[in-house]
Design an enzyme around this catalytic site. Structure first.
Site, PDB file in Angstrom:
ATOM      1  N   ASP A  19      10.946 -23.535  17.075  1.00 21.64           N
ATOM      2  CA  ASP A  19      10.666 -22.094  17.002  1.00 21.64           C
ATOM      3  C   ASP A  19      10.366 -21.739  15.555  1.00 21.64           C
ATOM      4  O   ASP A  19      10.686 -22.495  14.638  1.00 21.64           O
ATOM      5  CB  ASP A  19      11.873 -21.275  17.494  1.00 21.64           C
ATOM      6  CG  ASP A  19      11.596 -19.774  17.470  1.00 21.64           C
ATOM      7  OD1 ASP A  19      10.506 -19.358  17.904  1.00 21.64           O
ATOM      8  OD2 ASP A  19      12.454 -19.010  16.993  1.00 21.64           O
ATOM      9  N   SER A  20       9.782 -20.567  15.365  1.00 21.16           N
ATOM     10  CA  SER A  20       9.505 -20.103  14.006  1.00 21.16           C
ATOM     11  C   SER A  20      10.810 -19.900  13.227  1.00 21.16           C
ATOM     12  O   SER A  20      10.811 -19.961  12.000  1.00 21.16           O
ATOM     13  CB  SER A  20       8.734 -18.781  14.053  1.00 21.16           C
ATOM     14  OG  SER A  20       9.507 -17.802  14.715  1.00 21.16           O
ATOM     15  N   CYS A  82       9.040 -20.891  21.639  1.00 20.25           N
ATOM     16  CA  CYS A  82       8.458 -19.772  20.903  1.00 20.25           C
ATOM     17  C   CYS A  82       7.247 -19.296  21.695  1.00 20.25           C
ATOM     18  O   CYS A  82       6.321 -20.081  21.952  1.00 20.25           O
ATOM     19  CB  CYS A  82       8.037 -20.261  19.517  1.00 20.25           C
ATOM     20  SG  CYS A  82       7.154 -19.029  18.549  1.00 20.25           S
ATOM     21  N   GLU A 167      16.158 -12.128  12.517  1.00 18.64           N
ATOM     22  CA  GLU A 167      16.145 -13.086  11.394  1.00 18.64           C
ATOM     23  C   GLU A 167      17.102 -12.632  10.280  1.00 18.64           C
ATOM     24  O   GLU A 167      17.612 -13.448   9.529  1.00 18.64           O
ATOM     25  CB  GLU A 167      14.728 -13.258  10.836  1.00 18.64           C
ATOM     26  CG  GLU A 167      13.790 -14.058  11.750  1.00 18.64           C
ATOM     27  CD  GLU A 167      14.111 -15.554  11.795  1.00 18.64           C
ATOM     28  OE1 GLU A 167      14.287 -16.182  10.748  1.00 18.64           O
ATOM     29  OE2 GLU A 167      14.189 -16.087  12.931  1.00 18.64           O
ATOM     30  N   CYS A 201      10.009 -13.054  23.990  1.00 21.29           N
ATOM     31  CA  CYS A 201      10.139 -13.606  22.639  1.00 21.29           C
ATOM     32  C   CYS A 201      11.542 -14.167  22.588  1.00 21.29           C
ATOM     33  O   CYS A 201      12.510 -13.477  22.960  1.00 21.29           O
ATOM     34  CB  CYS A 201       9.950 -12.526  21.579  1.00 21.29           C
ATOM     35  SG  CYS A 201      10.382 -13.091  19.910  1.00 21.29           S
ATOM     36  N   HIS A 203      13.548 -14.679  20.319  1.00 19.53           N
ATOM     37  CA  HIS A 203      14.499 -14.002  19.429  1.00 19.53           C
ATOM     38  C   HIS A 203      15.222 -12.849  20.146  1.00 19.53           C
ATOM     39  O   HIS A 203      16.337 -12.495  19.787  1.00 19.53           O
ATOM     40  CB  HIS A 203      13.777 -13.397  18.222  1.00 19.53           C
ATOM     41  CG  HIS A 203      13.450 -14.372  17.129  1.00 19.53           C
ATOM     42  ND1 HIS A 203      12.528 -15.372  17.288  1.00 19.53           N
ATOM     43  CD2 HIS A 203      13.922 -14.475  15.858  1.00 19.53           C
ATOM     44  CE1 HIS A 203      12.436 -16.048  16.146  1.00 19.53           C
ATOM     45  NE2 HIS A 203      13.276 -15.528  15.267  1.00 19.53           N
TER      46      HIS A 203
HETATM   47  N1  DGL Z   1      10.645 -16.458  18.764  1.00 20.76           N
HETATM   48  C1  DGL Z   1       9.234 -16.456  18.727  1.00 20.76           C
HETATM   49  C2  DGL Z   1       8.615 -15.999  20.011  1.00 20.76           C
HETATM   50  O1  DGL Z   1       9.170 -16.299  21.056  1.00 20.76           O
HETATM   51  C3  DGL Z   1       8.544 -16.076  17.454  1.00 20.76           C
HETATM   52  C4  DGL Z   1       8.796 -14.777  16.842  1.00 20.76           C
HETATM   53  C5  DGL Z   1       8.074 -14.651  15.509  1.00 20.76           C
HETATM   54  O2  DGL Z   1       8.174 -15.575  14.711  1.00 20.76           O
HETATM   55  O3  DGL Z   1       7.429 -13.614  15.290  1.00 20.76           O
HETATM   56  O4  DGL Z   1       7.562 -15.399  20.042  1.00 20.76           O
END
Ligand code: DGL
Length: 283
Positions: A19-20, A82, A167, A201, A203
């Site tokens: 993931d990012s 992600c 984050e 997402c 996150h």
């Molecule tokens: N967690 C990621 C997603 O599912 C990336 C969020 C990001 O880096 O903007 O899209």
């Protein structure tokens, strides 16, 4: 150089999860709970997160670097935990990149397993998708959902601030309330018949408590972790040629492109188990 190659000393046959940043830990948690016997290597590209507002080319390049690094550390299978990377990079990696390799390595995403399932949650057949600007702009969710559930009405809402909140560990409080309330109100204004809200997402599940504060009780909140874990188990059952390449010692390794001590602290909080990571440089 030492840090870069540290993980190659570990055994091969791991499942890579990418993931990012921290969001993919919500998916890793569900995968590990469902399939604890496998060995996992998690990579968070925290130094370059968030990906959500980045161009197609940048997300593709970063994701490819991450996948290549995970392969080089002995991962046979990589899950892009992600949505942004799955929307902007997965297809190209699967169609242009993997065929050039002379091995069986595979890359999977999170959009397909989710869209195959989302229709099972809704009664009104009106679904809301909360995602990053990149995921929403790609239109991947409406397009994929239409293949499996053509009668669903799908609305989308980009929530650019939510990843920043996660984050930086602002999961509750005034800031989180403000932005979460704003986006929840907007999607329900777009379609008041929504009875199922997908957190598209990885996150966003970390904001669940705040999201629920502003969500009418009759609206179901769907996170991807459990869905992805269930589909991964099914994938491994159907693809024995991959499953037999995977090692099963119950190991979990973590790597970040940013500061390891900061990652350890945050990731331990989000993952629920103690996380000890290594700082790595991908290029
Ligand atoms: N967690 C990621 C997603 O599912 C990336 C969020 C990001 O880096 O903007 O899209």
């Amino acid at each position: 150089m030492y840090l870069r190659t540290l993980y190659t000393m570990a055994t091969t046959g791991k499942i890579g999860v990418f993931d990012s940043g921290y969001g993919g830990l919500t998916v890793l948690r569900s995968i590990v709970d469902r399939l604890p016997e496998y060995d996992y290597l998690y990579l968070g590209d925290n130094a370059r997160a968030p990906y959500g507002n980045r161009s197609f080319d940048a997300v593709y390049q970063y994701t490819l670097e991450a996948v290549e690094w995970l392969f080089s550390q002995g991962c046979e299978l990589v899950v892009l935990a992600c949505n942004t990377a799955s929307a902007k990079a997965l297809r190209q990696i699967q169609q242009m990149h993997l065929p050039l390799r002379k091995d069986h390595k595979r890359v999977l995403g999170v959009i397909r397993p989710t869209t195959e399932n989302i229709g099972n949650y809704t009664k009104t057949k009106h679904v809301g998708i909360m995602g990053t600007a990149g995921t929403v702009k790609s239109n991947s969710y409406p397009m994929e959902i239409a293949k499996f559930f053509p009668d669903l009405v799908v609305s989308q809402e980009a929530c650019p601030m939510w990843v920043y909140l996660v984050e930086h560990n602002h999961l509750e409080g005034e800031g989180a309330d403000y932005f979460v309330h704003q986006n929840i109100s907007r999607i329900l204004e777009k379609d008041p018949m929504i009875d199922t809200l997908l957190l598209a997402c990885t996150h966003y599940p970390l904001l669940e408590k705040t999201i629920r504060k502003f969500l009418p009780v009759q609206v179901k909140l769907v996170s991807q972790g459990a869905i992805v874990a269930e589909r991964l188990e099914d994938y491994l059952f159907r693809h024995q040629e991959i499953a037999t390449l995977l090692s099963r010692n119950g190991n979990r390794l973590f790597a970040t492109t940013d500061d390891a001590s900061i990652f350890n602290e945050q990731a331990t909080l989000f993952f629920g188990d103690s996380v000890v990571s290594q700082h790595v440089i991908l290029i």
